[in-house]
Design a protein around this motif. Structure first.
Motif, PDB file in Angstrom:
ATOM      1  N   LEU A   1       0.823  -1.207   0.000  1.00 40.09           N
ATOM      2  CA  LEU A   1       0.000   0.000   0.000  1.00 40.09           C
ATOM      3  C   LEU A   1       0.858   1.257   0.000  1.00 40.09           C
ATOM      4  CD1 LEU A   1      -2.789  -1.115   2.508  1.00 40.09           C
ATOM      5  CD2 LEU A   1      -2.811  -1.190   0.007  1.00 40.09           C
ATOM      6  N   ILE A   2       1.996   1.227   0.671  1.00 31.41           N
ATOM      7  CA  ILE A   2       2.908   2.374   0.662  1.00 31.41           C
ATOM      8  C   ILE A   2       3.416   2.628  -0.764  1.00 31.41           C
ATOM      9  CG2 ILE A   2       5.173   3.169   1.435  1.00 31.41           C
ATOM     10  CD1 ILE A   2       4.636   1.822   4.114  1.00 31.41           C
ATOM     11  N   PHE A   3       3.794   1.560  -1.465  1.00 27.24           N
ATOM     12  CA  PHE A   3       4.279   1.711  -2.841  1.00 27.24           C
ATOM     13  C   PHE A   3       3.179   2.247  -3.753  1.00 27.24           C
ATOM     14  CE2 PHE A   3       8.180  -0.349  -1.877  1.00 27.24           C
ATOM     15  CZ  PHE A   3       9.021  -0.137  -2.951  1.00 27.24           C
ATOM     16  N   ASP A   4       1.991   1.641  -3.671  1.00 31.60           N
ATOM     17  CA  ASP A   4       0.925   1.960  -4.623  1.00 31.60           C
ATOM     18  C   ASP A   4       0.263   3.307  -4.360  1.00 31.60           C
ATOM     19  OD1 ASP A   4       1.401  -0.375  -5.931  1.00 31.60           O
ATOM     20  OD2 ASP A   4      -0.288  -1.482  -5.065  1.00 31.60           O
ATOM     21  N   HIS A   5       0.208   3.739  -3.091  1.00 33.10           N
ATOM     22  CA  HIS A   5      -0.567   4.943  -2.763  1.00 33.10           C
ATOM     23  C   HIS A   5       0.284   6.114  -2.298  1.00 33.10           C
ATOM     24  CE1 HIS A   5      -4.578   3.008  -3.030  1.00 33.10           C
ATOM     25  NE2 HIS A   5      -3.903   1.918  -2.680  1.00 33.10           N
ATOM     26  N   ILE A   6       1.570   5.887  -2.038  1.00 29.58           N
ATOM     27  CA  ILE A   6       2.408   6.992  -1.553  1.00 29.58           C
ATOM     28  C   ILE A   6       3.632   7.199  -2.439  1.00 29.58           C
ATOM     29  CG2 ILE A   6       3.795   7.832   0.394  1.00 29.58           C
ATOM     30  CD1 ILE A   6       1.920   6.363   2.269  1.00 29.58           C
ATOM     31  N   ILE A   7       4.418   6.151  -2.675  1.00 29.72           N
ATOM     32  CA  ILE A   7       5.660   6.301  -3.426  1.00 29.72           C
ATOM     33  C   ILE A   7       5.383   6.507  -4.915  1.00 29.72           C
ATOM     34  CG2 ILE A   7       7.826   5.183  -4.080  1.00 29.72           C
ATOM     35  CD1 ILE A   7       7.853   3.795  -1.406  1.00 29.72           C
ATOM     36  N   VAL A   8       4.580   5.588  -5.525  1.00 30.90           N
ATOM     37  CA  VAL A   8       4.273   5.713  -6.954  1.00 30.90           C
ATOM     38  C   VAL A   8       2.762   5.662  -7.153  1.00 30.90           C
ATOM     39  CG1 VAL A   8       6.436   4.872  -7.926  1.00 30.90           C
ATOM     40  CG2 VAL A   8       4.764   3.231  -7.101  1.00 30.90           C
ATOM     41  N   PRO A   9       2.042   6.685  -6.694  1.00 30.68           N
ATOM     42  CA  PRO A   9       0.577   6.659  -6.840  1.00 30.68           C
ATOM     43  C   PRO A   9       0.179   6.720  -8.308  1.00 30.68           C
ATOM     44  CG  PRO A   9       1.317   8.823  -6.105  1.00 30.68           C
ATOM     45  CD  PRO A   9       2.521   7.926  -6.070  1.00 30.68           C
ATOM     46  N   ASP A  10      -0.890   6.024  -8.614  1.00 31.61           N
ATOM     47  CA  ASP A  10      -1.381   5.956  -9.997  1.00 31.61           C
ATOM     48  C   ASP A  10      -2.876   6.167  -9.957  1.00 31.61           C
ATOM     49  OD1 ASP A  10      -2.222   5.201 -12.577  1.00 31.61           O
ATOM     50  OD2 ASP A  10      -0.464   3.899 -12.798  1.00 31.61           O
TER      51      ASP A  10
ATOM     52  N   VAL B   1       0.317   5.224   9.666  1.00 31.67           N
ATOM     53  CA  VAL B   1      -0.550   4.072   9.949  1.00 31.67           C
ATOM     54  C   VAL B   1       0.024   2.797   9.334  1.00 31.67           C
ATOM     55  CG1 VAL B   1      -2.814   3.044   9.487  1.00 31.67           C
ATOM     56  CG2 VAL B   1      -2.647   5.431  10.220  1.00 31.67           C
ATOM     57  N   LEU B   2       0.474   2.901   8.089  1.00 32.97           N
ATOM     58  CA  LEU B   2       0.971   1.703   7.401  1.00 32.97           C
ATOM     59  C   LEU B   2       2.289   1.207   7.996  1.00 32.97           C
ATOM     60  CD1 LEU B   2       0.127   2.604   3.684  1.00 32.97           C
ATOM     61  CD2 LEU B   2      -1.080   1.032   5.217  1.00 32.97           C
ATOM     62  N   THR B   3       3.171   2.143   8.399  1.00 30.44           N
ATOM     63  CA  THR B   3       4.425   1.704   9.026  1.00 30.44           C
ATOM     64  C   THR B   3       4.158   1.069  10.391  1.00 30.44           C
ATOM     65  OG1 THR B   3       4.732   3.973   9.838  1.00 30.44           O
ATOM     66  CG2 THR B   3       5.914   3.342   7.837  1.00 30.44           C
TER      67      THR B   3
ATOM     68  N   ALA C   1       2.166  -6.303  12.532  1.00 31.32           N
ATOM     69  CA  ALA C   1       2.177  -7.618  11.890  1.00 31.32           C
ATOM     70  C   ALA C   1       3.361  -8.449  12.374  1.00 31.32           C
ATOM     71  CB  ALA C   1       2.234  -7.458  10.369  1.00 31.32           C
ATOM     72  N   THR C   2       4.504  -7.781  12.518  1.00 32.06           N
ATOM     73  CA  THR C   2       5.683  -8.490  13.028  1.00 32.06           C
ATOM     74  C   THR C   2       5.478  -8.895  14.480  1.00 32.06           C
ATOM     75  OG1 THR C   2       7.098  -7.199  11.542  1.00 32.06           O
ATOM     76  CG2 THR C   2       8.171  -8.332  13.366  1.00 32.06           C
ATOM     77  N   ALA C   3       4.858  -8.010  15.285  1.00 32.71           N
ATOM     78  CA  ALA C   3       4.585  -8.335  16.685  1.00 32.71           C
ATOM     79  C   ALA C   3       3.604  -9.501  16.799  1.00 32.71           C
ATOM     80  CB  ALA C   3       4.033  -7.101  17.404  1.00 32.71           C
ATOM     81  N   LEU C   4       2.582  -9.508  15.934  1.00 32.23           N
ATOM     82  CA  LEU C   4       1.635 -10.623  15.931  1.00 32.23           C
ATOM     83  C   LEU C   4       2.345 -11.929  15.598  1.00 32.23           C
ATOM     84  CD1 LEU C   4      -1.199 -11.869  15.944  1.00 32.23           C
ATOM     85  CD2 LEU C   4      -1.440 -11.161  13.536  1.00 32.23           C
ATOM     86  N   LYS C   5       3.217 -11.883  14.618  1.00 31.36           N
ATOM     87  CA  LYS C   5       3.965 -13.075  14.231  1.00 31.36           C
ATOM     88  C   LYS C   5       4.850 -13.556  15.372  1.00 31.36           C
ATOM     89  CE  LYS C   5       7.443 -14.615  10.867  1.00 31.36           C
ATOM     90  NZ  LYS C   5       8.276 -14.192   9.706  1.00 31.36           N
ATOM     91  N   ALA C   6       5.540 -12.631  16.035  1.00 26.24           N
ATOM     92  CA  ALA C   6       6.428 -13.005  17.135  1.00 26.24           C
ATOM     93  C   ALA C   6       5.643 -13.571  18.311  1.00 26.24           C
ATOM     94  CB  ALA C   6       7.252 -11.794  17.570  1.00 26.24           C
ATOM     95  N   GLY C   7       4.530 -12.917  18.666  1.00 29.41           N
ATOM     96  CA  GLY C   7       3.722 -13.388  19.787  1.00 29.41           C
ATOM     97  C   GLY C   7       3.105 -14.749  19.527  1.00 29.41           C
ATOM     98  N   ALA C   8       2.571 -14.923  18.321  1.00 30.68           N
ATOM     99  CA  ALA C   8       1.965 -16.216  17.984  1.00 30.68           C
ATOM    100  C   ALA C   8       3.013 -17.313  17.955  1.00 30.68           C
ATOM    101  CB  ALA C   8       1.271 -16.114  16.630  1.00 30.68           C
ATOM    102  N   SER C   9       4.187 -17.000  17.407  1.00 32.27           N
ATOM    103  CA  SER C   9       5.262 -17.984  17.360  1.00 32.27           C
ATOM    104  C   SER C   9       5.718 -18.365  18.763  1.00 32.27           C
ATOM    105  CB  SER C   9       6.438 -17.427  16.555  1.00 32.27           C
ATOM    106  OG  SER C   9       7.512 -18.343  16.539  1.00 32.27           O
ATOM    107  N   TYR C  10       5.804 -17.375  19.647  1.00 32.77           N
ATOM    108  CA  TYR C  10       6.202 -17.652  21.038  1.00 32.77           C
ATOM    109  C   TYR C  10       5.179 -18.544  21.727  1.00 32.77           C
ATOM    110  CZ  TYR C  10       7.269 -16.813  25.961  1.00 32.77           C
ATOM    111  OH  TYR C  10       7.558 -16.980  27.301  1.00 32.77           O
TER     112      TYR C  10
END
Length: 476
Positions: A62-71, A93-95, A101-110
């Motif tokens: 979404l950052i690429f499509d709507h901020i960096i190279v919007p079309d 918001v996106l960052t 998402a990384t925190a969810l992955k880490a918590g679920a993995s733990y």
């Protein structure tokens, strides 16, 4: 010892290996079922980890499509309120979403790893206790042919390997496989053409993995057998060190141990060689797939058939999708060793004691002490007899001395009275009842014996109740 303990036919196909794991799970299912809560918690964690991996590249898209190279042709954001946010707020918001998402992955993995670690440790502890108890109840005819070092290896090393591989190989393989299936589904939903191109090399990687995994499993089982032989040689030499030194057997035993040791190391090197070969093969195939997808994907982006964000998600998914295949050799090498270990454990658990309670056996009452041998015949090996047609009676309180040359059957006679062995022919009676009518444990509790060899157990605080012959001990 049954032939299954000596040599088992090795699985020659991946299907046979799956059958081996199915046999292990079926055999230990009662222990697994007791930890169903922790295992369900682990599965929830696994699903959360997979979901997080699916979501991970989307904020960047979404950052690429709507901020960096919007079309102008770019579709609106999937969450309506995000379309009204200023560019800086949207970027924030996106960052933050990437971090979440990384925190969810880490918590679920733990959660998954901890739950599975506790559950597997409990399951393995029960299996080890069952194996140890079963070994103690196997007949002397089994132990006389088994090698102590090999049995100890099965109790300690093979059991530990099952637990270790469950956490370090089996679970990552399941996670990566489910992630692969999920990502492939999303890739086809996004762009079927690119998904099809990316998966063209997948059958080749599976073919290479199947072929090499079969070889890895064969080498792994052979290595476990050699390790058992090494442990047995070392155990026997140490236990009989007085005889070894007296007869100058050090050199011969060192040669035997060195031979097995060298071959075991060769098996380890061969396993690593096969694993490395598979990983390199898969890496090349992944590079080819990535290059082709990138070549076609850039064309689609330049012609408006896809957005830069779509291509970014595709490349991320493609790299992640082949991750289980790249590590398949590593996982399968460990799983193959665990399969061999599990089969070695089951081989013992499936061995039925020759001396056991017959149907209808009862607890022995307090004996008066009349002992009768009636036409008893016995031999340790088929076709050879130590005792033939032996008959005599001993009355309560009577003292009898058995005199004869070494190997004449004096100790054997006492072993028969304890039901350490059963006679081939004839009957042994106490107070007019055949020994086999009584439960083995209740019989042996009432028979006192002084063995030729004294054994000191590593326990303290031994208490003996002479009236019932029950021993209690606590470890220091």
């Amino acid at each position: 010892m049954s032939s299954a303990l000596i040599k088992r036919k090795r699985p020659k196909t991946a299907k046979a290996a799956v059958v081996g794991w199915r046999r292990i799970l079926t055999r230990f299912w009662p222990e697994v079922r007791q930890e169903k809560f922790l295992l369900m918690l682990a599965w929830v964690g696994l699903l959360g980890e997979i979901l997080a991996q699916l979501l991970e590249p989307w904020p960047l898209k979404l950052i690429f499509d709507h901020i960096i190279v919007p079309d102008a042709t770019t579709l609106p954001l999937p969450i309506p309120f995000l379309n009204d946010l200023p560019e800086l707020a949207l970027l924030t918001v996106l960052t933050v979403a990437i971090v979440l998402a990384t925190a969810l992955k880490a918590g679920a993995s733990y959660m998954s790893l901890v739950s599975l670690s506790i559950a597997s440790s409990r399951i393995i502890a029960q299996i080890r206790a069952k194996l140890y108890g079963h070994l103690q109840r196997l007949s002397l005819s089994f132990h006389s042919k088994a090698r102590n070092g090999d049995l100890i290896t099965r109790i300690i090393n093979d059991i530990d390997r099952l637990r270790e591989v469950t956490i370090t190989a089996a679970v990552p393989l399941v996670v990566n496989t489910l992630t692969l299936v999920s990502m492939v589904g999303v890739m086809f939903w996004m762009n079927a053409q690119l998904a099809f191109i990316g998966l063209l090399v997948f059958p080749l990687s599976i073919l290479a993995a199947t072929k090499l995994t079969k070889q890895i499993h064969q080498v792994a089982r052979q290595q476990r057998q050699r390790e058992g032989a090494m442990a047995a040689t070392a155990s026997e030499a140490i236990n009989a060190i007085k005889v070894v030194q007296a007869l100058s057997l050090e050199g011969m035993l060192e040669t035997m141990f060195a031979t097995d040791n060298t071959k075991s190391l060769e098996d380890v090197a061969r396993t690593q060689q096969l694993s490395a070969g598979l990983q390199r093969t898969v890496e090349i195939l992944v590079a080819v797939a990535t290059a082709v997808v990138l070549w076609r994907g850039v064309q689609l982006v330049t012609t408006g058939g896809a957005t830069p964000g779509d291509l970014l998600v595709f490349m991320t998914y493609l790299k992640t999708s082949f991750k289980p295949t790249k590590k398949l050799a590593k996982y399968m090498a460990a799983i193959a060793k665990a399969t061999a270990s599990g089969e070695r454990i089951i081989d013992i658990l499936d061995t039925v004691p020759e001396i056991r309670d017959v149907r209808g056996a009862v607890a022995a009452p307090r004996f008066a002490g009349q002992v009768s041998f009636r036409n008893v015949a016995f031999g340790y090996e088929p076709g050879t007899s130590i005792l033939r047609g032996l008959s005599f009676e001993a009355q309560p309180g009577q003292r009898i001395a058995l005199v004869g040359p070494s190997g004449g059957g004096k100790s054997t006679l006492v072993s028969l009275l304890l039901r350490l062995y059963d006679p081939i022919e004839g009957n042994i009676l106490i107070d007019g009842h055949d020994l086999r009518q009584y439960q083995v444990e209740s019989l042996r509790r009432q028979v006192s014996i002084v063995l030729q060899d004294s054994v000191l157990f590593a326990v303290r605080g031994i208490n003996v109740r002479r009236d019932k012959g029950i021993f209690g001990a606590t470890y220091q």
